[in-house]
Write a protein that holds these residues in place. Structure first.
Motif, PDB file in Angstrom:
ATOM      1  N   ASP A 166     -34.323 -45.614  30.453  1.00 15.35           N
ATOM      2  CA  ASP A 166     -33.699 -46.929  30.632  1.00 15.35           C
ATOM      3  C   ASP A 166     -33.744 -47.750  29.348  1.00 15.35           C
ATOM      4  O   ASP A 166     -32.736 -48.356  28.944  1.00 15.35           O
ATOM      5  CB  ASP A 166     -34.384 -47.697  31.767  1.00 15.35           C
ATOM      6  CG  ASP A 166     -34.155 -47.053  33.124  1.00 15.35           C
ATOM      7  OD1 ASP A 166     -33.205 -46.243  33.227  1.00 15.35           O
ATOM      8  OD2 ASP A 166     -34.923 -47.331  34.070  1.00 15.35           O
ATOM      9  N   GLN A 167     -34.916 -47.793  28.708  1.00 13.05           N
ATOM     10  CA  GLN A 167     -35.042 -48.577  27.486  1.00 13.05           C
ATOM     11  C   GLN A 167     -34.191 -47.989  26.363  1.00 13.05           C
ATOM     12  O   GLN A 167     -33.614 -48.733  25.546  1.00 13.05           O
ATOM     13  CB  GLN A 167     -36.507 -48.652  27.057  1.00 13.05           C
ATOM     14  CG  GLN A 167     -37.400 -49.410  28.026  1.00 13.05           C
ATOM     15  CD  GLN A 167     -38.825 -49.497  27.525  1.00 13.05           C
ATOM     16  OE1 GLN A 167     -39.130 -49.180  26.385  1.00 13.05           O
ATOM     17  NE2 GLN A 167     -39.719 -49.945  28.398  1.00 13.05           N
ATOM     18  N   ILE A 185     -38.215 -47.164  20.032  1.00 14.46           N
ATOM     19  CA  ILE A 185     -38.367 -47.156  21.493  1.00 14.46           C
ATOM     20  C   ILE A 185     -39.125 -45.920  21.977  1.00 14.46           C
ATOM     21  O   ILE A 185     -40.163 -46.022  22.631  1.00 14.46           O
ATOM     22  CB  ILE A 185     -36.987 -47.237  22.187  1.00 14.46           C
ATOM     23  CG1 ILE A 185     -36.218 -48.470  21.727  1.00 14.46           C
ATOM     24  CG2 ILE A 185     -37.171 -47.238  23.707  1.00 14.46           C
ATOM     25  CD1 ILE A 185     -36.867 -49.786  22.066  1.00 14.46           C
ATOM     26  N   SER A 189     -43.543 -45.085  22.793  1.00 12.05           N
ATOM     27  CA  SER A 189     -43.867 -44.818  24.195  1.00 12.05           C
ATOM     28  C   SER A 189     -44.621 -43.506  24.382  1.00 12.05           C
ATOM     29  O   SER A 189     -45.366 -43.345  25.354  1.00 12.05           O
ATOM     30  CB  SER A 189     -42.577 -44.795  25.031  1.00 12.05           C
ATOM     31  OG  SER A 189     -41.894 -46.026  24.947  1.00 12.05           O
TER      32      SER A 189
END
Length: 268
Positions: A166-167, A185, A189
Motif C-alpha cells: 500500500d505504501q 519506503i 520497512s
C-alpha cells in the motif's frame, strides 16, 4: 485446570532446556574449556600462527563477498517473489530451498564438475580467456553463496508479505520513481529482516566446510580457510590449536547474533 497442566509445562520446559544444553551448550562449553585450559597461551599462539592468520583473512574475504552477493540477490529475489506474478514462481521458490536440503559436499562436487578447467562444462572456455574459478577464490565464494542463499530470502519474504504494498503504491502515485520507493519506503520497512538475514548468512559462511573444501583444493597458505585449518590441526594431533581456532569462529558468529539481538526491536 491451570494447576493440573503446570507440571506438564515445567516438564516440557526442562526437556527443551536439557535438549539444547546437551546438543549445544555443553559441547561448546567443553570447547571453550579446552581452549583456555592453559590460560591465554594456546589462544595467543594460535593468533600468532601465520597459517591460522592467513586462513582467517581468507575466510573473512570469502565471507565478505558471499554475504554481499547474497544480500543483493537475496533482496532482489525476495521482491520478485512477493511483488510480482510470473510463470515458474513456485519452482523458483522451491529451488531457493535446495541448499538447505543438499549436502554441501554435493554442492562442491557439482561446482567442480561444472567449472573444472580440464573437463568441466564451462571451465575450459573460461580458462581459455584467463578466468580460473576452481581451486581459487571465485569458486570458494560461489560455494559459500550457494549454501547461504536462502537465509536472507527466508527472512525478507515474510516481512514483505506482512507489510503489503500500500505504501509503495501511494509513493508511486505521488510521482516517486522505483529506486526512490525502494530506498525510502521498502528498505526501511524490511531493514531488520535484512540485517538478521545478513547475520545468519555471515555465520553460515564463516563456518562453511564441505563445499569449500571440494572447490578450493585445500592448499595450505593459498586456499585454506579457517574451518579447513581446524580439520588439518586436529588430524595432525594439534588439538589445542584446533580448539582455539574453532573458538575464534564461534566467537565471531555468537558476537554477531548478540549484537543483532541487542539492537533489534521486538518485531522486524
Amino acid at each position: 485446570m491451570v494447576e493440573s497442566t503446570t507440571p506438564v509445562r515445567w516438564l516440557l520446559r526442562l526437556l527443551a532446556i536439557g535438549y539444547v544444553f546437551m546438543l549445544v551448550a555443553w559441547p561448546v562449553g567443553l570447547l571453550v574449556q579446552h581452549t583456555f585450559a592453559d590460560g591465554l597461551t594456546t589462544l595467543t599462539a594460535t593468533l600468532t600462527d601465520p597459517g591460522v592468520v592467513g586462513a582467517l583473512r581468507l575466510t573473512a574475504l570469502v565471507t565478505f563477498w558471499a554475504v554481499l552477493i547474497n544480500l543483493v540477490f537475496g533482496v532482489t529475489i525476495s521482491m520478485l517473489l512477493v511483488r510480482y506474478e510470473f510463470p515458474g514462481k513456485r519452482l523458483l521458490s522451491a529451488l531457493i530451498d535446495v541448499p538447505l536440503s543438499v549436502s554441501p559436499v554435493v554442492v562442491g562436487l557439482a561446482l567442480l564438475l561444472a567449472y573444472n578447467g580440464r573437463d568441466g562444462w564451462f571451465g575450459p572456455t573460461l580458462e581459455a580467456h584467463g578466468i580460473r574459478l576452481v581451486f581459487d577464490l571465485p569458486a570458494m565464494v560461489m560455494a559459500t553463496c550457494f549454501v547461504a542463499l536462502p537465509l536472507v530470502i527466508r527472512e525478507v519474504v515474510p516481512v514483505l508479505t506482512e507489510i503489503g504494498d500500500d505504501q509503495e503504491q501511494a509513493a508511486r502515485s505521488l510521482g516517486a520513481s522505483a529506486p526512490q520507493t525502494f530506498w525510502r519506503i521498502t528498505l526501511p520497512s524490511i531493514r531488520w529482516a535484512v540485517v538478521y538475514g545478513v547475520v545468519l548468512s555471515l555465520a553460515r559462511a564463516v563456518g562453511e566446510f564441505g563445499a569449500v573444501k571440494i572447490v578450493s583444493g585445500n592448499f595450505t597458505g593459498r586456499t585454506q580457510t579457517a574451518t579447513l585449518v581446524v580439520e588439518q590441526q586436529y588430524q595432525n594431533f594439534q588439538q589445542d590449536a584446533a580448539y582455539a581456532t574453532s573458538f575464534l569462529l564461534i566467537l565471531v558468529s555468537v558476537a554477531c547474533l548478540v549484537v543483532v539481538a541487542l539492537l533489534r526491536p521486538g518485531r522486524h
